[in-house]
Design a protein around this motif. Structure first.
Motif, PDB file in Angstrom:
ATOM      1  N   GLY A  81       0.810  -1.213   0.000  1.00 25.22           N
ATOM      2  CA  GLY A  81       0.000   0.000   0.000  1.00 25.22           C
ATOM      3  C   GLY A  81       0.839   1.257   0.000  1.00 25.22           C
ATOM      4  N   PRO A  82       0.188   2.404   0.169  1.00 27.44           N
ATOM      5  CA  PRO A  82       0.897   3.677   0.068  1.00 27.44           C
ATOM      6  C   PRO A  82       1.781   3.991   1.266  1.00 27.44           C
ATOM      7  CG  PRO A  82      -1.401   4.052   0.606  1.00 27.44           C
ATOM      8  CD  PRO A  82      -1.253   2.587   0.358  1.00 27.44           C
ATOM      9  N   GLN A  83       1.554   3.339   2.394  1.00 17.51           N
ATOM     10  CA  GLN A  83       2.315   3.652   3.601  1.00 17.51           C
ATOM     11  C   GLN A  83       2.944   2.376   4.165  1.00 17.51           C
ATOM     12  OE1 GLN A  83      -0.389   5.666   6.244  1.00 17.51           O
ATOM     13  NE2 GLN A  83      -0.710   7.348   4.836  1.00 17.51           N
ATOM     14  N   VAL A  84       3.930   1.843   3.472  1.00 14.29           N
ATOM     15  CA  VAL A  84       4.579   0.601   3.872  1.00 14.29           C
ATOM     16  C   VAL A  84       5.486   0.849   5.069  1.00 14.29           C
ATOM     17  CG1 VAL A  84       6.178  -1.204   3.147  1.00 14.29           C
ATOM     18  CG2 VAL A  84       4.497  -0.303   1.540  1.00 14.29           C
ATOM     19  N   GLY A  85       5.308   0.053   6.123  1.00 17.80           N
ATOM     20  CA  GLY A  85       6.163   0.135   7.291  1.00 17.80           C
ATOM     21  C   GLY A  85       5.917   1.336   8.192  1.00 17.80           C
ATOM     22  N   VAL A  86       4.882   2.116   7.901  1.00 19.51           N
ATOM     23  CA  VAL A  86       4.577   3.314   8.691  1.00 19.51           C
ATOM     24  C   VAL A  86       3.514   2.947   9.720  1.00 19.51           C
ATOM     25  CG1 VAL A  86       3.657   5.666   8.576  1.00 19.51           C
ATOM     26  CG2 VAL A  86       5.109   4.805   6.749  1.00 19.51           C
ATOM     27  N   SER A  87       3.612   3.511  10.910  1.00 21.50           N
ATOM     28  CA  SER A  87       2.615   3.253  11.948  1.00 21.50           C
ATOM     29  C   SER A  87       1.263   3.816  11.528  1.00 21.50           C
ATOM     30  CB  SER A  87       3.073   3.891  13.262  1.00 21.50           C
ATOM     31  OG  SER A  87       2.112   3.676  14.259  1.00 21.50           O
ATOM     32  N   LEU A  88       0.230   2.963  11.592  1.00 25.57           N
ATOM     33  CA  LEU A  88      -1.114   3.335  11.149  1.00 25.57           C
ATOM     34  C   LEU A  88      -2.103   3.152  12.292  1.00 25.57           C
ATOM     35  CD1 LEU A  88      -1.098   1.287   7.828  1.00 25.57           C
ATOM     36  CD2 LEU A  88      -0.703   3.730   8.034  1.00 25.57           C
ATOM     37  N   ASP A  89      -3.185   3.940  12.276  1.00 28.12           N
ATOM     38  CA  ASP A  89      -4.261   3.670  13.231  1.00 28.12           C
ATOM     39  C   ASP A  89      -5.234   2.687  12.588  1.00 28.12           C
ATOM     40  OD1 ASP A  89      -5.542   5.265  11.426  1.00 28.12           O
ATOM     41  OD2 ASP A  89      -6.401   6.648  12.876  1.00 28.12           O
ATOM     42  N   ARG A  90      -6.171   2.172  13.368  1.00 32.03           N
ATOM     43  CA  ARG A  90      -7.069   1.114  12.899  1.00 32.03           C
ATOM     44  C   ARG A  90      -7.902   1.536  11.692  1.00 32.03           C
ATOM     45  NH1 ARG A  90     -10.529  -1.129  17.623  1.00 32.03           N
ATOM     46  NH2 ARG A  90     -11.359  -2.293  15.860  1.00 32.03           N
ATOM     47  N   ASP A  91      -8.392   2.770  11.680  1.00 31.51           N
ATOM     48  CA  ASP A  91      -9.249   3.220  10.583  1.00 31.51           C
ATOM     49  C   ASP A  91      -8.483   3.307   9.263  1.00 31.51           C
ATOM     50  OD1 ASP A  91     -11.415   3.400  12.303  1.00 31.51           O
ATOM     51  OD2 ASP A  91     -10.945   5.480  12.858  1.00 31.51           O
ATOM     52  N   VAL A  92      -7.283   3.861   9.312  1.00 29.05           N
ATOM     53  CA  VAL A  92      -6.470   3.964   8.092  1.00 29.05           C
ATOM     54  C   VAL A  92      -6.078   2.567   7.620  1.00 29.05           C
ATOM     55  CG1 VAL A  92      -4.307   4.851   7.148  1.00 29.05           C
ATOM     56  CG2 VAL A  92      -5.637   6.265   8.715  1.00 29.05           C
ATOM     57  N   ARG A  94      -7.756  -0.188   8.035  1.00 30.50           N
ATOM     58  CA  ARG A  94      -8.955  -0.791   7.460  1.00 30.50           C
ATOM     59  C   ARG A  94      -9.175  -0.268   6.038  1.00 30.50           C
ATOM     60  NH1 ARG A  94     -12.633   1.080  10.835  1.00 30.50           N
ATOM     61  NH2 ARG A  94     -12.102  -0.459  12.396  1.00 30.50           N
ATOM     62  N   GLU A  95      -9.008   1.050   5.829  1.00 32.58           N
ATOM     63  CA  GLU A  95      -9.213   1.632   4.503  1.00 32.58           C
ATOM     64  C   GLU A  95      -8.201   1.106   3.488  1.00 32.58           C
ATOM     65  OE1 GLU A  95      -9.109   5.857   4.838  1.00 32.58           O
ATOM     66  OE2 GLU A  95     -10.732   5.925   6.296  1.00 32.58           O
ATOM     67  N   ILE A  96      -6.940   1.039   3.885  1.00 30.47           N
ATOM     68  CA  ILE A  96      -5.901   0.576   2.951  1.00 30.47           C
ATOM     69  C   ILE A  96      -6.111  -0.889   2.603  1.00 30.47           C
ATOM     70  CG2 ILE A  96      -3.430   0.164   2.684  1.00 30.47           C
ATOM     71  CD1 ILE A  96      -2.943   2.672   4.364  1.00 30.47           C
ATOM     72  N   VAL A  97      -6.418  -1.708   3.609  1.00 29.54           N
ATOM     73  CA  VAL A  97      -6.628  -3.135   3.349  1.00 29.54           C
ATOM     74  C   VAL A  97      -7.858  -3.327   2.469  1.00 29.54           C
ATOM     75  CG1 VAL A  97      -7.184  -5.355   4.420  1.00 29.54           C
ATOM     76  CG2 VAL A  97      -5.415  -3.912   5.409  1.00 29.54           C
ATOM     77  N   ALA A  98      -8.925  -2.570   2.722  1.00 32.02           N
ATOM     78  CA  ALA A  98     -10.126  -2.670   1.890  1.00 32.02           C
ATOM     79  C   ALA A  98      -9.805  -2.298   0.445  1.00 32.02           C
ATOM     80  CB  ALA A  98     -11.232  -1.775   2.444  1.00 32.02           C
ATOM     81  N   ASP A  99      -8.998  -1.262   0.252  1.00 31.69           N
ATOM     82  CA  ASP A  99      -8.607  -0.854  -1.092  1.00 31.69           C
ATOM     83  C   ASP A  99      -7.766  -1.933  -1.773  1.00 31.69           C
ATOM     84  OD1 ASP A  99      -8.435   1.034  -3.254  1.00 31.69           O
ATOM     85  OD2 ASP A  99      -6.358   1.412  -2.621  1.00 31.69           O
ATOM     86  N   LEU A 100      -6.793  -2.503  -1.044  1.00 33.24           N
ATOM     87  CA  LEU A 100      -5.960  -3.563  -1.612  1.00 33.24           C
ATOM     88  C   LEU A 100      -6.781  -4.794  -1.969  1.00 33.24           C
ATOM     89  CD1 LEU A 100      -2.834  -3.309   0.729  1.00 33.24           C
ATOM     90  CD2 LEU A 100      -2.946  -2.687  -1.687  1.00 33.24           C
ATOM     91  N   LEU A 101      -7.734  -5.149  -1.097  1.00 31.92           N
ATOM     92  CA  LEU A 101      -8.567  -6.314  -1.372  1.00 31.92           C
ATOM     93  C   LEU A 101      -9.539  -6.066  -2.523  1.00 31.92           C
ATOM     94  CD1 LEU A 101      -9.314  -7.579   2.231  1.00 31.92           C
ATOM     95  CD2 LEU A 101      -7.860  -8.655   0.508  1.00 31.92           C
ATOM     96  N   SER A 102      -9.976  -4.814  -2.706  1.00 30.91           N
ATOM     97  CA  SER A 102     -10.860  -4.524  -3.846  1.00 30.91           C
ATOM     98  C   SER A 102     -10.094  -4.594  -5.165  1.00 30.91           C
ATOM     99  CB  SER A 102     -11.518  -3.156  -3.679  1.00 30.91           C
ATOM    100  OG  SER A 102     -10.558  -2.125  -3.796  1.00 30.91           O
ATOM    101  N   GLN A 103      -8.808  -4.227  -5.139  1.00 25.44           N
ATOM    102  CA  GLN A 103      -7.986  -4.311  -6.345  1.00 25.44           C
ATOM    103  C   GLN A 103      -7.596  -5.749  -6.673  1.00 25.44           C
ATOM    104  OE1 GLN A 103      -4.601  -1.764  -5.787  1.00 25.44           O
ATOM    105  NE2 GLN A 103      -5.841   0.081  -5.560  1.00 25.44           N
ATOM    106  N   HIS A 104      -7.330  -6.543  -5.632  1.00 28.07           N
ATOM    107  CA  HIS A 104      -6.890  -7.936  -5.812  1.00 28.07           C
ATOM    108  C   HIS A 104      -7.696  -8.838  -4.882  1.00 28.07           C
ATOM    109  CE1 HIS A 104      -3.491  -6.399  -8.078  1.00 28.07           C
ATOM    110  NE2 HIS A 104      -3.237  -5.574  -7.084  1.00 28.07           N
ATOM    111  N   PRO A 105      -8.914  -9.189  -5.270  1.00 29.12           N
ATOM    112  CA  PRO A 105      -9.726 -10.055  -4.409  1.00 29.12           C
ATOM    113  C   PRO A 105      -9.074 -11.425  -4.236  1.00 29.12           C
ATOM    114  CG  PRO A 105     -10.945  -9.396  -6.385  1.00 29.12           C
ATOM    115  CD  PRO A 105      -9.587  -8.819  -6.494  1.00 29.12           C
ATOM    116  N   GLY A 106      -9.272 -11.994  -3.072  1.00 24.64           N
ATOM    117  CA  GLY A 106      -8.707 -13.312  -2.789  1.00 24.64           C
ATOM    118  C   GLY A 106      -7.279 -13.276  -2.287  1.00 24.64           C
ATOM    119  N   THR A 107      -6.730 -12.095  -2.075  1.00 21.80           N
ATOM    120  CA  THR A 107      -5.376 -11.983  -1.559  1.00 21.80           C
ATOM    121  C   THR A 107      -5.328 -12.509  -0.129  1.00 21.80           C
ATOM    122  OG1 THR A 107      -5.007 -10.020  -2.914  1.00 21.80           O
ATOM    123  CG2 THR A 107      -3.486 -10.368  -1.097  1.00 21.80           C
TER     124      THR A 107
END
Length: 151
Positions: A81-92, A94-107
């Motif tokens: 994703g756009p912020q590799v290795g950076v400390s993230l909060d739960r909401d961010v 969730r958004e990044i993972v949802a975006d990655l899963l929408s681009q590549h379902p079944g990951t």
């Protein structure tokens, strides 16, 4: 003088290669590699728990998997994703993972939790990933150190 002229007539050219410059270059390269090798490692330092789990057979899914890391102090980070290795909060997260899963379902999605982190933090990370759309979430562990166990 006759002795000198005889010796001059018997001289042969040396047919040996001088390896001293080669050794110098190799030592310089060795030092450069020793200094730069630790700098090439990237990622988040996590002390994974050990378990006798069987390794996954599908190496392709492991390389492309989304890995959520929970550090010892409870910080969350991603390997994609756009912020590799950076400390993230739960909401961010969730958004990044949802975006990655929408681009590549079944990951494949995995959680790496430090062995000394509160278990609730690992569960929170798993819930966040599941709410982002991951159907299955796996846990990453290190294989047990059998040499230390035999002592």
């Amino acid at each position: 003088m006759a002795v000198t002229s005889r010796r001059a007539g018997r001289r042969r050219s040396m047919s040996q290669i001088n390896v001293v410059p080669f050794i110098d270059v190799m030592l310089v390269l060795l030092i450069i590699f020793m200094v730069t090798a630790p700098l090439l490692q990237q990622g988040v330092e996590v002390d994974l728990p050990e378990a006798d789990a069987q390794p996954l057979q599908d190496e392709k899914s492991q390389r492309e998997a989304i890995v959520v890391t929970v550090t010892r102090d409870g910080q969350l980070s991603l390997n994609q994703g756009p912020q590799v290795g950076v400390s993230l909060d739960r909401d961010v997260l969730r958004e990044i993972v949802a975006d990655l899963l929408s681009q590549h379902p079944g990951t494949q999605v995995y959680v790496r939790g430090d062995r000394f982190v509160d278990y609730g933090r690992v569960v929170d990370a798993m819930v966040s990933v599941q709410s982002a759309g991951a159907q299955r979430v796996g846990l990453i562990t290190d294989p047990p150190d059998l040499s230390a166990r035999d002592r």
